[in-house]
Design a protein around this motif. Structure first.
Motif, PDB file in Angstrom:
ATOM      1  N   UNK A  79       0.837  -1.204   0.000  1.00 14.25           N
ATOM      2  CA  UNK A  79       0.000   0.000   0.000  1.00 14.25           C
ATOM      3  C   UNK A  79       0.870   1.251   0.000  1.00 14.25           C
ATOM      4  N   UNK A  80       1.923   1.260   0.849  1.00 15.45           N
ATOM      5  CA  UNK A  80       2.804   2.428   0.913  1.00 15.45           C
ATOM      6  C   UNK A  80       3.596   2.571  -0.390  1.00 15.45           C
ATOM      7  N   UNK A  81       3.968   1.447  -0.994  1.00 13.16           N
ATOM      8  CA  UNK A  81       4.686   1.520  -2.290  1.00 13.16           C
ATOM      9  C   UNK A  81       3.800   2.212  -3.330  1.00 13.16           C
ATOM     10  N   UNK A  82       2.505   1.877  -3.319  1.00 18.59           N
ATOM     11  CA  UNK A  82       1.601   2.515  -4.289  1.00 18.59           C
ATOM     12  C   UNK A  82       1.377   3.990  -3.951  1.00 18.59           C
TER      13      UNK A  82
ATOM     14  N   UNK B 254       4.826  10.430  -6.449  1.00 22.46           N
ATOM     15  CA  UNK B 254       5.848  10.730  -7.472  1.00 22.46           C
ATOM     16  C   UNK B 254       5.216  11.042  -8.823  1.00 22.46           C
ATOM     17  N   UNK B 255       3.970  10.639  -8.999  1.00 18.20           N
ATOM     18  CA  UNK B 255       3.302  10.871 -10.283  1.00 18.20           C
ATOM     19  C   UNK B 255       3.798   9.932 -11.367  1.00 18.20           C
ATOM     20  N   UNK B 256       4.343   8.770 -10.981  1.00 17.43           N
ATOM     21  CA  UNK B 256       4.858   7.822 -11.979  1.00 17.43           C
ATOM     22  C   UNK B 256       3.698   7.100 -12.669  1.00 17.43           C
ATOM     23  N   UNK B 257       4.037   6.373 -13.725  1.00 17.88           N
ATOM     24  CA  UNK B 257       2.989   5.635 -14.442  1.00 17.88           C
ATOM     25  C   UNK B 257       2.342   4.600 -13.512  1.00 17.88           C
TER      26      UNK B 257
ATOM     27  N   UNK C 162       2.024   4.864 -10.372  1.00 13.86           N
ATOM     28  CA  UNK C 162       1.147   5.614  -9.475  1.00 13.86           C
ATOM     29  C   UNK C 162      -0.187   5.925 -10.132  1.00 13.86           C
ATOM     30  N   UNK C 163      -0.135   6.321 -11.403  1.00 11.02           N
ATOM     31  CA  UNK C 163      -1.388   6.657 -12.101  1.00 11.02           C
ATOM     32  C   UNK C 163      -2.264   5.412 -12.248  1.00 11.02           C
ATOM     33  N   UNK C 164      -1.633   4.273 -12.559  1.00 19.69           N
ATOM     34  CA  UNK C 164      -2.395   3.023 -12.680  1.00 19.69           C
ATOM     35  C   UNK C 164      -3.014   2.660 -11.333  1.00 19.69           C
ATOM     36  N   UNK C 165      -2.180   2.681 -10.284  1.00 16.87           N
ATOM     37  CA  UNK C 165      -2.638   2.222  -8.965  1.00 16.87           C
ATOM     38  C   UNK C 165      -3.752   3.116  -8.427  1.00 16.87           C
ATOM     39  N   UNK C 166      -3.646   4.414  -8.667  1.00 16.91           N
ATOM     40  CA  UNK C 166      -4.585   5.351  -8.047  1.00 16.91           C
ATOM     41  C   UNK C 166      -6.036   5.059  -8.416  1.00 16.91           C
ATOM     42  N   UNK C 167      -6.254   4.664  -9.670  1.00 18.89           N
ATOM     43  CA  UNK C 167      -7.611   4.378 -10.138  1.00 18.89           C
ATOM     44  C   UNK C 167      -8.237   3.299  -9.247  1.00 18.89           C
ATOM     45  N   UNK C 168      -7.469   2.247  -8.979  1.00 11.85           N
ATOM     46  CA  UNK C 168      -7.982   1.133  -8.167  1.00 11.85           C
ATOM     47  C   UNK C 168      -8.110   1.555  -6.708  1.00 11.85           C
ATOM     48  N   UNK C 169      -7.082   2.231  -6.191  1.00 10.85           N
ATOM     49  CA  UNK C 169      -7.079   2.594  -4.770  1.00 10.85           C
ATOM     50  C   UNK C 169      -8.240   3.519  -4.432  1.00 10.85           C
ATOM     51  N   UNK C 170      -8.512   4.480  -5.310  1.00 13.53           N
ATOM     52  CA  UNK C 170      -9.598   5.427  -5.028  1.00 13.53           C
ATOM     53  C   UNK C 170     -10.947   4.718  -4.937  1.00 13.53           C
ATOM     54  N   UNK C 171     -11.082   3.633  -5.696  1.00 10.91           N
ATOM     55  CA  UNK C 171     -12.349   2.878  -5.644  1.00 10.91           C
ATOM     56  C   UNK C 171     -12.381   1.918  -4.467  1.00 10.91           C
ATOM     57  N   UNK C 172     -11.214   1.671  -3.861  1.00 13.78           N
ATOM     58  CA  UNK C 172     -11.136   0.663  -2.806  1.00 13.78           C
ATOM     59  C   UNK C 172     -10.929  -0.728  -3.376  1.00 13.78           C
ATOM     60  N   UNK C 173     -10.596  -0.810  -4.672  1.00 15.01           N
ATOM     61  CA  UNK C 173     -10.353  -2.108  -5.312  1.00 15.01           C
ATOM     62  C   UNK C 173      -8.899  -2.528  -5.167  1.00 15.01           C
TER      63      UNK C 173
END
Ligand code: ADP
Length: 251
Positions: A62-65, A71-74, A76-87
């Motif tokens: 979780x902390x890695x994501x 950092x705004x890395x790719x 990070x952008x991929x992970x954020x979509x899932x994390x924001x939904x709780x998926x």
């Protein structure tokens, strides 16, 4: 108590932690541990403490994501979509991230068998299988299951706060900062995690029941599971977790 807290350099050292170290003298072994537990069971806090006690890295997917998002890395952008939904982030992504951390921080593949405290991985049987393959032939020493009711974790999550600067974590209910919502370590203004919204938490708890809870019987069958009562104070839980890890060493 959080990421910036270390038994070696914390000033002043938290007395209860020091007492745990003295009583249990746990400096001479580098165990390979995975922590299981619902959101809000205290995995992050206990992983920090156990990593300090055993001098092994705390590896939190979780902390890695969250770091990748900052950092705004790719990734990070991929992970954020899932994390924001709780998926959950897809398995191939998270397995890749974990492998990188194990190589860098625990010497995976270098012939040097390092220990670690895994926090937030594995979260389903597929990830557990991937981990077993990575660590073969030795495998994990123990899986510590931090057991606490859904009712209690909902109460805890509502009070959860984190410092955006140094990542120290607090709980307004049972581990408050000295000054109202200000970080004890660096003076930063505490915030709630972006993914600690009610909907995202409910979704994460559902996924825990459907995907992660089956790991309890999976690891029990392998003789690796140690269930620890995660209610009570953080010191009490640390002490119980250390006892479970020490029992695994004696096996
Ligand atoms: P929590 O345990 O409260 O969900 P974490 O910090 O462990 O918090 O994880 C935050 C988010 O990161 C998760 O909701 C999920 O989207 C993602 N994540 C972390 N670990 C994994 C994993 N092993 N597999 C898939 N997604 C993960």
């Amino acid at each position: 108590m959080g990421a910036a807290d270390s038994l070696d350099d914390a000033e002043p050292a938290p007395p209860a932690d020091a007492a745990v170290v003295d009583r249990l003298a746990v400096h001479d072994w580098s165990p390979r541990v995975a922590l299981l537990g619902r959101q809000g069971s205290g995995k992050g806090t206990q992983a920090d403490r156990l990593a300090d006690l055993y001098h092994v890295p705390h590896i939190s997917t979780g902390e890695a994501f969250r770091a990748a998002v900052r950092e705004g890395s790719e990734l990070g952008r991929t992970a954020q979509v899932y994390m924001d939904r709780g998926d959950l982030v897809p398995d191939d992504v998270v397995v890749g991230v974990l492998r990188e951390h194990l190589v860098k921080e625990a010497g995976l593949g270098s012939g040097r068998a390092g220990g670690f405290i895994l926090d937030g991985f594995p979260r389903n049987i597929h990830q557990a299988q991937a981990l077993a393959d990575m660590l073969a032939p030795e495998g994990l020493d123990v899986v510590v299951n931090l057991d606490v009711s859904t009712e209690e974790v909902l109460r805890r999550i509502a009070g959860r706060r984190v410092c955006p600067n140094c990542k120290s974590s607090y709980n307004l209910v049972n581990d408050p900062p000295k000054n109202d919502e200000i970080c004890d370590q660096c003076g930063g203004e505490l915030v709630q995690r972006d993914d600690d919204t009610e909907d995202a938490i409910r979704r994460r708890l559902q996924i825990y029941e459907s995907d992660t809870a089956p790991l309890i019987s999976w690891y029990t069958e392998q003789g690796l599971l140690a269930t620890v009562d995660a209610s009570g104070s953080q010191d009490e839980v640390t002490e119980r977790a250390v006892k479970a890890i020490e029992a695994a060493r004696a096996r």
